[in-house]
Design a protein around this motif. Structure first.
Motif, mmCIF file in Angstrom:
data_model
loop_
_atom_site.group_PDB
_atom_site.id
_atom_site.type_symbol
_atom_site.label_atom_id
_atom_site.label_comp_id
_atom_site.label_asym_id
_atom_site.label_seq_id
_atom_site.Cartn_x
_atom_site.Cartn_y
_atom_site.Cartn_z
ATOM 1 N N TRP A 96 17.282 -57.537 -3.901
ATOM 2 C CA TRP A 96 16.487 -56.610 -4.808
ATOM 3 C C TRP A 96 15.040 -57.291 -5.308
ATOM 4 C CZ3 TRP A 96 18.058 -52.621 -3.303
ATOM 5 C CH2 TRP A 96 19.599 -52.169 -3.080
ATOM 6 N N GLU A 135 24.411 -45.787 -14.803
ATOM 7 C CA GLU A 135 24.901 -46.193 -13.500
ATOM 8 C C GLU A 135 25.253 -47.745 -13.477
ATOM 9 O OE1 GLU A 135 22.259 -45.612 -10.009
ATOM 10 O OE2 GLU A 135 23.794 -45.983 -8.776
ATOM 11 N N GLY A 142 26.068 -50.800 -11.196
ATOM 12 C CA GLY A 142 25.746 -51.437 -9.883
ATOM 13 C C GLY A 142 24.368 -50.568 -9.327
ATOM 14 N N ASN A 160 18.715 -44.127 -7.703
ATOM 15 C CA ASN A 160 19.683 -42.950 -8.353
ATOM 16 C C ASN A 160 19.452 -42.535 -9.709
ATOM 17 O OD1 ASN A 160 21.172 -42.960 -5.782
ATOM 18 N ND2 ASN A 160 22.548 -44.541 -6.820
ATOM 19 N N ASP A 178 23.108 -53.733 -13.436
ATOM 20 C CA ASP A 178 23.560 -54.517 -12.261
ATOM 21 C C ASP A 178 23.398 -55.726 -12.421
ATOM 22 O OD1 ASP A 178 23.047 -53.386 -9.097
ATOM 23 O OD2 ASP A 178 22.946 -55.514 -9.199
ATOM 24 N N PHE A 195 30.551 -56.438 -12.768
ATOM 25 C CA PHE A 195 31.919 -55.799 -12.691
ATOM 26 C C PHE A 195 33.203 -56.682 -13.072
ATOM 27 C CE2 PHE A 195 29.699 -52.716 -9.928
ATOM 28 C CZ PHE A 195 30.001 -51.714 -10.568
ATOM 29 N N PHE A 242 27.999 -45.602 -7.362
ATOM 30 C CA PHE A 242 27.624 -45.176 -6.206
ATOM 31 C C PHE A 242 27.476 -46.461 -5.071
ATOM 32 C CE2 PHE A 242 24.601 -41.669 -3.881
ATOM 33 C CZ PHE A 242 25.207 -41.800 -2.553
HETATM 34 C C1 LIG Z 1 25.423 -51.312 -1.739
HETATM 35 S S1 LIG Z 1 24.602 -51.535 -3.211
HETATM 36 C C2 LIG Z 1 24.572 -49.661 -3.977
HETATM 37 C C3 LIG Z 1 23.517 -49.867 -5.055
HETATM 38 C C4 LIG Z 1 23.118 -48.392 -5.464
HETATM 39 N N1 LIG Z 1 24.361 -47.868 -6.204
HETATM 40 C C5 LIG Z 1 22.758 -47.460 -4.493
HETATM 41 O O1 LIG Z 1 23.596 -46.376 -4.470
HETATM 42 O O2 LIG Z 1 21.992 -47.768 -3.637
HETATM 43 C C6 LIG Z 1 25.662 -52.350 -4.383
HETATM 44 C C7 LIG Z 1 25.117 -52.818 -5.822
HETATM 45 O O3 LIG Z 1 26.276 -53.421 -6.478
HETATM 46 C C8 LIG Z 1 25.758 -54.466 -7.014
HETATM 47 N N2 LIG Z 1 26.848 -55.361 -7.344
HETATM 48 C C9 LIG Z 1 27.624 -55.926 -6.445
HETATM 49 N N3 LIG Z 1 28.576 -56.747 -7.005
HETATM 50 C C10 LIG Z 1 28.264 -56.468 -8.515
HETATM 51 C C11 LIG Z 1 28.911 -57.029 -9.696
HETATM 52 N N4 LIG Z 1 29.971 -57.822 -9.561
HETATM 53 N N5 LIG Z 1 28.435 -56.645 -10.890
HETATM 54 C C12 LIG Z 1 27.237 -55.828 -10.898
HETATM 55 N N6 LIG Z 1 26.899 -55.173 -9.890
HETATM 56 C C13 LIG Z 1 27.165 -55.711 -8.831
HETATM 57 C C14 LIG Z 1 24.664 -55.125 -6.148
HETATM 58 O O4 LIG Z 1 23.637 -55.946 -6.729
HETATM 59 C C15 LIG Z 1 24.030 -53.770 -5.420
HETATM 60 O O5 LIG Z 1 22.852 -53.325 -6.308
#
Ligand SMILES: C[S@@+](CC[C@H](N)C(=O)[O-])C[C@H]1O[C@@H](n2cnc3c(N)ncnc32)[C@H](O)[C@@H]1O
Length: 310
Positions: free
Chosen positions: A76, A143, A145, A151, A168, A195, A213
């Motif tokens: 990111w 939203e 993550g 989005n 995030d 999370f 998402f």
């Molecule tokens: C596959 S990306 C999807 C991002 C976005 N929602 C999209 O649709 O493109 C997964 C996202 O989850 C975040 N993520 C992964 N583990 C996480 C956690 N434990 N807490 C918060 N965010 C997390 C990552 O930084 C990333 O932005």
């Protein structure tokens, strides 16, 4: 010779599990403009693609979880750099991983896309439909993550007066959301969120909408703290678009590729059974739950689950 086909409103409504004619007019227009054309593969090609994909899965992919925090932080940060270099053009937020292969999964088989940026367009169309069908009556949107924030930018464009929060664990993801407000005047802010360890001092409010998402996919079986957080917060509605291993069919060789991939990467497991159990206990209303039968070569991110606290 495979025949050229396309995804129109009727096919998309069936995939999303909504009644004929219920796709919002704006989404119908997006579908028309995207002109999603594809060719079905022959049975021989299908078998070959499945074998190839299975072989690739057996070679191994990285496993999701806490140890990937640094990878997301760097990914990111790169996206933030690109956003700045592009003069804060929203299109520069489209993540690179959706620009991939032309071989895609659609309704139980592999297809070859014949239109430009097919999967990205599907994401945009799905997101538009879901926002208008399930998140049009909330007074704020969160939203979790949120990644590149593409989005939340799309939501803010449709509903410019609704405050949106992008959360995030990656600092650059939060910064991009802040820039959407500072540079583009969108009603968007960003906040850190994990999370695995939801903050205790956050209040979503009873009119809030929640969206994830392809984000909870990253927590494997450890969605419990986040689900408990949501049950405590009691927002108006929650929409997940997440790969849902429980909706694959182990008797299908096409689905076995996705099951292997999902399992190998240690993606989300147990969320849908947990939601069904909560619904059976009368604690939530599970309003909609549908696998789109659509995805990339290895698996399908796009199952939609919509629920409300009872
Ligand atoms: C596959 S990306 C999807 C991002 C976005 N929602 C999209 O649709 O493109 C997964 C996202 O989850 C975040 N993520 C992964 N583990 C996480 C956690 N434990 N807490 C918060 N965010 C997390 C990552 O930084 C990333 O932005």
């Amino acid at each position: 010779m495979s025949v050229e086909e396309s995804i129109g409103p009727a096919q998309f409504e069936t995939a999303l599990g909504i009644a004929p004619g219920k796709l919002p007019a704006h989404t119908v227009e997006m579908l028309r403009q995207a002109n999603l054309r594809y060719a079905r593969t022959t049975p021989a090609e299908q078998a070959e693609l499945e074998a190839e994909a299975m072989e690739r899965v057996k070679q191994g992919f990285t496993v999701v979880g806490e140890q990937r925090a640094g990878i997301w932080r760097d990914a990111w940060q790169d996206q933030l750099d690109r956003f700045e270099a592009a003069g804060f053009a929203v299109e520069s937020l489209n993540p690179a991983f959706v620009d991939g292969s032309v071989v895609l999964r659609w309704q139980g088989g592999y297809i070859r896309s014949l239109s430009d940026k097919f999967e990205l367009r599907v994401i945009e169309i799905l997101r538009d439909a879901v926002f208008r069908l399930f998140l049009a009556d909330v007074d704020s949107l969160y939203e979790f993550g949120s990644g590149s924030a593409f989005n939340v930018a799309a939501y803010a464009k449709i509903f410019p007066d609704v405050p949106v929060c992008a959360l995030d664990w990656a600092p650059a993801a939060v910064r991009i959301a802040e820039l959407l407000r500072e540079k583009l005047g969108m009603k968007v802010r960003g906040e850190r969120f994990d999370f695995f360890n939801p903050t205790k001092d956050m209040k979503l409010g009873p009119g809030a909408g929640v969206f994830t998402f392809c984000a909870l996919e990253q927590v494997g079986p450890r969605f419990g703290p986040f689900l408990d957080f949501l049950l405590e917060q009691r927002p108006r509605r929650v929409v997940h678009i997440e790969p849902t291993v429980e909706l694959y069919d182990p008797s299908s060789s096409h689905d076995r590729v996705a099951i292997e991939y999902h399992t190998q990467r240690k993606y989300l497991v147990g969320l849908l059974p947990a939601l069904r159990k909560l619904a059976a206990e009368g604690r939530i209303k599970l309003l909609h739950s549908k696998r789109l039968n659509c995805g990339s070569r290895f698996h399908e991110c796009y199952s939609v689950h919509v629920w409300e606290p009872a």
